[in-house]
Design an enzyme around this catalytic site. Structure first.
Site, short mmCIF file in Angstrom:
data_model
loop_
_atom_site.label_atom_id
_atom_site.label_comp_id
_atom_site.label_asym_id
_atom_site.label_seq_id
_atom_site.Cartn_x
_atom_site.Cartn_y
_atom_site.Cartn_z
CB SER A 152 -1.14 0.01 1.62
OG SER A 152 -1.73 1.45 1.52
CE1 TYR A 165 -4.16 -2.04 4.99
CE2 TYR A 165 -3.15 0.22 4.62
CZ TYR A 165 -3.52 -0.75 4.11
OH TYR A 165 -3.79 -0.88 2.65
CE LYS A 169 -1.84 -4.27 3.23
NZ LYS A 169 -2.26 -5.63 2.78
#
Length: 305
Positions: A152, A165, A169
């Protein structure tokens, strides 16, 4: 040349909704037999249901394809192993793994609990590790494998409220980089997709008129290029709204400071040289950096003779 997956068996995690659903349908439409993995939980990882994954299986079968569903929690290695064993029992091989399953627990770092940080790491990073580990020896024995990680922009560049997150990622890219090296002799290629799409993961982040162009199908079109016979290796494909690009880490040529002068002041004095982008390189292995620094040291010592 038309990209197709006839005779291939694919596992897609988090395939009950959003990007995973789109990836699974696209693979099946081009001939793959697909395992629809989905725990069926909410966006934050709570709950479980098989309804979404069974609906994707139904859609694939209605269109003449083959699919099975499995509700493994990717963060649980034993459940993942059971999914892979059922896949082998059904079709005898695993050719493609799409590590797509994920959850969000967004909060600023100061307000985020350690439990929320760990859970996101467990699903995104350890989920990718567990699924990859469960198919790795199968792919080695077949001398064929295609694995796609889902990274991401939040990991590569940062995003407020997504320290957990983003960490996960970025971590899957570190996993990819080493697996590329270890899998090369067995024709296992490992790549990553960095998607932007309007899904339940992003439903409160995009205005409705903007969301309409960020379709999951636009991302799946790119993903298909990362898992066929002619797939690249160590490629980070960014995809969203019809835009496609490549992301890669580069390292500058840098400077050299002899041992007797290695002080923080000397490093700061050469800051413009060590940050000069001309001649920067994308390395294929961590050892390349060491080799560069050894070469600089050897060149300096030779000049002192």
């Amino acid at each position: 040349m038309t990209i197709n997956f006839e005779g291939k068996v694919a596992i897609v995690t988090g395939a009950g909704n959003g990007l995973g659903r789109s990836h699974a349908l696209a693979l099946a439409a081009r001939g793959a037999k697909v395992v629809i993995n989905d725990l069926g939980g909410a966006r934050d990882g709570s709950g479980a249901s098989s309804l979404a994954s069974q609906e994707v299986v139904r859609l694939i079968e209605e269109n003449g394809g083959e699919a099975i569903s499995h509700g493994a929690n990717v963060a649980n290695f034993e459940e993942v192993q059971d999914m892979v064993q059922q896949t082998i029992a059904k079709w005898g091989r695993v050719d493609i793994l799409i590590n797509n399953a994920g959850i969000l627990r967004d909060k600023s770092f100061s307000k985020m609990s350690i439990d929320d940080f760990k859970l996101v790491i467990d699903v995104h990073l350890m989920g990718s590790v567990n699924c990859t580990k469960a198919v790795w020896d199968i792919m080695r024995e077949q001398n064929y494998g295609r694995i796609v990680m889902t990274t991401s922009s939040s990991g590569m560049y940062g995003n407020f409220g997504q320290s957990n997150y983003g960490a996960a990622k970025m971590a899957v890219l570190g996993l990819m980089n080493t697996l590329v090296i270890e899998g090369a002799k067995n024709n296992i290629r490992v790549n990553a997709i960095a998607p932007t799409a309007s899904t339940r993961m992003t439903e409160d982040l995009m205005p409705e008129d903007v969301a309409k162009i960020f379709t999951s199908e636009a991302v799946s079109a790119g993903l298909m290029t990362l898992c066929d016979d002619d797939a690249p290796n160590r490629f980070v494909l960014c995809a969203g709204a019809g835009g496609f690009s490549r992301a890669r880490i580069f390292e500058t040529e840098g400077c050299f400071i002899p041992q007797q002068s290695q002080t923080p002041e000397a490093v700061r004095a050469l800051w413009s040289e060590l940050t000069e982008q001309e001649g920067q390189t994308a390395f294929e292995s961590g050892i390349n950096q060491s080799e560069k620094f050894v070469k600089k040291a050897v060149t300096y010592m030779a000049s002192q003779r």
